[in-house]
Design a protein around this motif. Structure first.
Motif, mmCIF file in Angstrom:
data_model
loop_
_atom_site.group_PDB
_atom_site.id
_atom_site.type_symbol
_atom_site.label_atom_id
_atom_site.label_comp_id
_atom_site.label_asym_id
_atom_site.label_seq_id
_atom_site.Cartn_x
_atom_site.Cartn_y
_atom_site.Cartn_z
ATOM 1 N N SER A 15 102.999 13.833 -18.969
ATOM 2 C CA SER A 15 101.849 14.412 -18.782
ATOM 3 C C SER A 15 101.450 14.439 -20.274
ATOM 4 O O SER A 15 100.129 14.403 -20.754
ATOM 5 N N THR A 18 100.771 10.887 -21.974
ATOM 6 C CA THR A 18 99.615 10.247 -21.299
ATOM 7 C C THR A 18 98.223 11.138 -21.904
ATOM 8 O O THR A 18 97.369 10.250 -22.200
ATOM 9 N N THR A 22 95.682 8.872 -23.730
ATOM 10 C CA THR A 22 94.346 8.787 -22.976
ATOM 11 C C THR A 22 93.305 9.076 -24.070
ATOM 12 O O THR A 22 91.991 8.399 -23.903
ATOM 13 N N LYS A 95 101.070 6.086 -16.202
ATOM 14 C CA LYS A 95 100.619 6.621 -14.967
ATOM 15 C C LYS A 95 101.152 6.321 -13.760
ATOM 16 O O LYS A 95 101.526 7.035 -12.897
ATOM 17 N N MET A 98 104.459 8.194 -12.748
ATOM 18 C CA MET A 98 104.181 9.751 -12.532
ATOM 19 C C MET A 98 105.112 10.288 -11.512
ATOM 20 O O MET A 98 105.670 11.284 -11.568
#
Length: 208
Positions: A15, A18, A22, A95, A98
Motif C-alpha cells: 500500500s 505502491t 504511482t 499491484k 496485493m
C-alpha cells in the motif's frame, strides 16, 4: 538482496510503496529507485527540458516504514543500491501481489541482465486457490556518480506554507475543473474568521 515481507506487513508495504511509486509514475514512466539503510528514494526527471513538461519529481520514505526493523542492506557502493527501471512495470507487479501472503524482492540476473524479481507467495486466485507468482522487472544498476544527479533537491525557504485539506477532495474538484481549463489559480487566505483555500479557473467563456 532478498527482502522478505511476511503478512500482514507485506500488505502495508504494498500500500505504502505502491502509492509512492504511482505518484511518481503518473509524471514519468521510468525513474530511479534508491535503497539506503535509512531511506527508500524514488525520483524521476525529464531527459531534456522539453520532456514531461520539464517536471522533476523526488520523494522518499523511511526504510523501516517499508521493510520493518529487520531490514539490512550491504553493497560496495557506500551501502547504496540505485536502479533505473520502468515505474509502470514495477507498480503493475506490486499491484499483482496485493493478495499475496508474503512478498520477497530480489536483485537477480536473467540472461546476464539485472532484474528486480518480485516473488509473490500464497496469492489467492479463483475459488480460494493459492498460487506463487514471480515477476521480473528489468533494471539498470547505477553507479554513485549517476545517483548524484538524483539527490534530494535543495529548495529555498518558502515564503508561505499552506496546510492543505484532503488531497483526495482537492483531486475530485480539479478533475471536474480540468474539462474547462488547463490552468487553475490557487489562492490561500487567512482571517480571524478562519482560513480558506480557493481554486479558480478563468477562460473567455466562464469563471469558476
Amino acid at each position: 538482496f532478498p527482502f522478505p515481507l511476511p503478512s500482514p506487513r507485506s500488505h502495508s508495504f504494498l500500500s505504502l510503496d505502491t502509492e509512492l511509486l504511482t505518484a511518481v509514475e503518473r509524471t514519468h514512466g521510468t525513474g530511479i529507485v534508491q535503497l539506503t539503510p535509512e531511506r527508500v528514494l524514488v525520483s524521476a526527471k525529464p531527459e531534456s527540458a522539453a520532456g514531461s513538461e520539464g517536471i522533476a519529481v523526488w520523494s522518499g520514505v523511511q526504510t523501516n516504514a517499508v521493510f520493518g526493523e529487520t531490514f539490512r542492506l550491504e553493497s560496495l557502493s557506500n551501502n547504496t543500491i540505485g536502479m533505473h527501471l520502468s515505474l509502470t512495470d514495477l507498480v503493475r507487479a506490486l499491484k499483482t501481489g496485493m493478495t499475496a501472503s508474503s512478498l520477497v524482492i530480489k536483485l537477480t540476473k536473467r540472461g546476464g541482465e539485472p532484474h528486480l524479481s518480485l516473488v509473490c507467495r500464497g496469492m489467492v486466485v479463483g475459488a480460494g486457490n493459492m498460487l506463487n507468482v514471480t515477476q521480473d522487472v528489468p533494471v539498470e544498476i547505477l553507479p554513485l556518480a549517476r545517483l548524484a544527479d538524483h539527490a534530494e533537491p535543495q529548495l529555498a525557504e518558502a515564503d508561505v506554507a499552506l496546510m492543505l485539506p484532503s488531497l483526495a477532495h482537492i483531486k475530485n474538484v480539479l478533475d471536474r475543473m480540468r474539462h474547462l481549463s488547463t490552468d487553475v489559480v490557487v489562492t490561500g487566505t487567512t482571517s480571524p474568521d478562519g482560513n480558506s483555500l480557493s481554486l479558480q479557473i478563468r477562460t473567455d467563456m466562464v469563471t469558476v
